[in-house]
Design a protein around this motif. Structure first.
Motif, PDB file in Angstrom:
ATOM      1  N   HIS A  61      32.175  44.783  32.760  1.00  9.28           N
ATOM      2  CA  HIS A  61      33.350  45.412  33.360  1.00  9.28           C
ATOM      3  C   HIS A  61      34.078  44.513  34.369  1.00  9.28           C
ATOM      4  CE1 HIS A  61      35.356  49.333  34.234  1.00  9.28           C
ATOM      5  NE2 HIS A  61      35.683  48.683  35.346  1.00  9.28           N
ATOM      6  N   ALA A  62      33.299  43.891  35.268  1.00 10.75           N
ATOM      7  CA  ALA A  62      33.908  43.134  36.359  1.00 10.75           C
ATOM      8  C   ALA A  62      32.926  42.084  36.858  1.00 10.75           C
ATOM      9  CB  ALA A  62      34.298  44.075  37.498  1.00 10.75           C
ATOM     10  N   ALA A  63      33.451  41.173  37.679  1.00 13.81           N
ATOM     11  CA  ALA A  63      32.610  40.139  38.283  1.00 13.81           C
ATOM     12  C   ALA A  63      32.926  40.026  39.762  1.00 13.81           C
ATOM     13  CB  ALA A  63      32.830  38.795  37.599  1.00 13.81           C
ATOM     14  N   LEU A  64      31.873  39.819  40.547  1.00 16.29           N
ATOM     15  CA  LEU A  64      32.008  39.487  41.954  1.00 16.29           C
ATOM     16  C   LEU A  64      31.741  37.990  42.058  1.00 16.29           C
ATOM     17  CD1 LEU A  64      32.321  40.525  44.903  1.00 16.29           C
ATOM     18  CD2 LEU A  64      29.818  40.694  44.957  1.00 16.29           C
ATOM     19  N   LEU A  65      32.717  37.251  42.579  1.00 17.62           N
ATOM     20  CA  LEU A  65      32.645  35.787  42.631  1.00 17.62           C
ATOM     21  C   LEU A  65      32.651  35.334  44.078  1.00 17.62           C
ATOM     22  CD1 LEU A  65      35.691  35.264  40.234  1.00 17.62           C
ATOM     23  CD2 LEU A  65      33.319  35.348  39.535  1.00 17.62           C
ATOM     24  N   LEU A  75      36.845  39.677  43.612  1.00 15.67           N
ATOM     25  CA  LEU A  75      36.474  40.654  42.596  1.00 15.67           C
ATOM     26  C   LEU A  75      37.468  40.503  41.453  1.00 15.67           C
ATOM     27  CD1 LEU A  75      34.544  43.082  42.060  1.00 15.67           C
ATOM     28  CD2 LEU A  75      36.299  44.536  43.092  1.00 15.67           C
ATOM     29  N   VAL A  76      36.967  40.479  40.228  1.00 14.12           N
ATOM     30  CA  VAL A  76      37.868  40.342  39.077  1.00 14.12           C
ATOM     31  C   VAL A  76      37.483  41.358  38.006  1.00 14.12           C
ATOM     32  CG1 VAL A  76      36.526  38.455  38.044  1.00 14.12           C
ATOM     33  CG2 VAL A  76      38.890  38.739  37.396  1.00 14.12           C
ATOM     34  N   ASP A  77      38.496  42.091  37.529  1.00 14.93           N
ATOM     35  CA  ASP A  77      38.313  43.016  36.409  1.00 14.93           C
ATOM     36  C   ASP A  77      38.358  42.175  35.135  1.00 14.93           C
ATOM     37  OD1 ASP A  77      38.888  46.189  35.583  1.00 14.93           O
ATOM     38  OD2 ASP A  77      39.557  44.713  34.120  1.00 14.93           O
ATOM     39  N   LEU A  78      37.351  42.348  34.288  1.00 17.70           N
ATOM     40  CA  LEU A  78      37.242  41.513  33.085  1.00 17.70           C
ATOM     41  C   LEU A  78      37.864  42.178  31.857  1.00 17.70           C
ATOM     42  CD1 LEU A  78      33.651  40.141  33.713  1.00 17.70           C
ATOM     43  CD2 LEU A  78      35.848  39.057  34.221  1.00 17.70           C
ATOM     44  N   GLY A  79      38.994  42.848  32.058  1.00 15.73           N
ATOM     45  CA  GLY A  79      39.705  43.462  30.941  1.00 15.73           C
ATOM     46  C   GLY A  79      39.202  44.854  30.607  1.00 15.73           C
ATOM     47  N   ILE A  89      43.340  50.862  45.062  1.00 19.39           N
ATOM     48  CA  ILE A  89      44.216  49.987  44.273  1.00 19.39           C
ATOM     49  C   ILE A  89      43.492  49.509  43.018  1.00 19.39           C
ATOM     50  CG2 ILE A  89      45.601  47.870  44.298  1.00 19.39           C
ATOM     51  CD1 ILE A  89      46.473  50.006  46.372  1.00 19.39           C
ATOM     52  N   ARG A  90      44.134  49.724  41.865  1.00 16.01           N
ATOM     53  CA  ARG A  90      43.571  49.222  40.608  1.00 16.01           C
ATOM     54  C   ARG A  90      43.890  47.737  40.483  1.00 16.01           C
ATOM     55  NH1 ARG A  90      43.628  51.980  34.661  1.00 16.01           N
ATOM     56  NH2 ARG A  90      42.668  50.251  33.574  1.00 16.01           N
ATOM     57  N   LEU A  91      42.853  46.944  40.225  1.00 18.32           N
ATOM     58  CA  LEU A  91      43.047  45.503  40.104  1.00 18.32           C
ATOM     59  C   LEU A  91      43.728  45.138  38.794  1.00 18.32           C
ATOM     60  CD1 LEU A  91      39.642  44.025  41.346  1.00 18.32           C
ATOM     61  CD2 LEU A  91      41.674  44.601  42.660  1.00 18.32           C
ATOM     62  N   GLU A  92      44.533  44.098  38.854  1.00 24.31           N
ATOM     63  CA  GLU A  92      45.136  43.535  37.653  1.00 24.31           C
ATOM     64  C   GLU A  92      44.024  42.849  36.854  1.00 24.31           C
ATOM     65  OE1 GLU A  92      48.510  40.172  36.896  1.00 24.31           O
ATOM     66  OE2 GLU A  92      48.734  41.425  38.678  1.00 24.31           O
ATOM     67  N   ARG A  93      44.042  43.024  35.539  1.00 24.62           N
ATOM     68  CA  ARG A  93      43.002  42.428  34.693  1.00 24.62           C
ATOM     69  C   ARG A  93      42.997  40.909  34.778  1.00 24.62           C
ATOM     70  NH1 ARG A  93      43.390  45.504  28.918  1.00 24.62           N
ATOM     71  NH2 ARG A  93      42.555  47.509  29.587  1.00 24.62           N
ATOM     72  N   HIS A  94      41.799  40.347  34.825  1.00 22.26           N
ATOM     73  CA  HIS A  94      41.566  38.897  34.770  1.00 22.26           C
ATOM     74  C   HIS A  94      42.188  38.119  35.930  1.00 22.26           C
ATOM     75  CE1 HIS A  94      39.812  39.551  30.866  1.00 22.26           C
ATOM     76  NE2 HIS A  94      40.907  40.145  30.464  1.00 22.26           N
TER      77      HIS A  94
END
Length: 127
Positions: A61-65, A75-79, A89-94
């Motif tokens: 689902h997502a990654a914490l970098l 934090l990144v949403d992986l699509g 707030i909903r994160l923008e994908r990728h």
């Protein structure tokens, strides 16, 4: 889907970086996040470091970098289909989004919230 390839800037986070996991107001778990340059969240137990077992969560689902030069977490949403939320707030994908210490995030419609925490500073007592 292939293995997640983190950006070239990831690095090992500071000792003591961790996530407090809440369900409602209740602290239910503490996850250490200070060993690897990134951590994956999702339903896939084989690929993810932290399993989020909720039907609205993607397999990965997502990654914490951790950014080794900027010395901060991202934090990144992986699509994902149902989104990754930093606060409301909903994160923008990728698109890696900087995340401050003491920020809350969640995945999809899961009621579990993750709070990014650092190790408390050592208080030195003189004598």
């Amino acid at each position: 889907m292939g293995e997640y390839q983190p950006p070239s800037w990831v690095g090992k986070p500071p000792a003591g970086l961790h996530l407090d996991v809440y369900k409602g107001e209740q602290l239910i778990q503490k996850l250490m996040a200070d060993e690897k340059p990134y951590y994956l969240f999702g339903r896939n137990r084989d690929q993810c470091h932290f399993v989020v077992d909720h039907s609205s969560c993607s397999r990965v689902h997502a990654a914490l970098l951790y950014h080794r030069h900027l010395k901060r977490s991202f934090l990144v949403d992986l699509g994902s289909t149902h989104g990754t939320f930093l606060g409301t707030i909903r994160l923008e994908r990728h698109k890696p989004q900087p995340i401050k210490t003491d920020s809350l995030f969640r995945f999809g419609a899961s009621t579990r919230h993750f709070l990014l925490r650092e190790k408390p500073p050592q208080v030195l007592t003189g004598g």
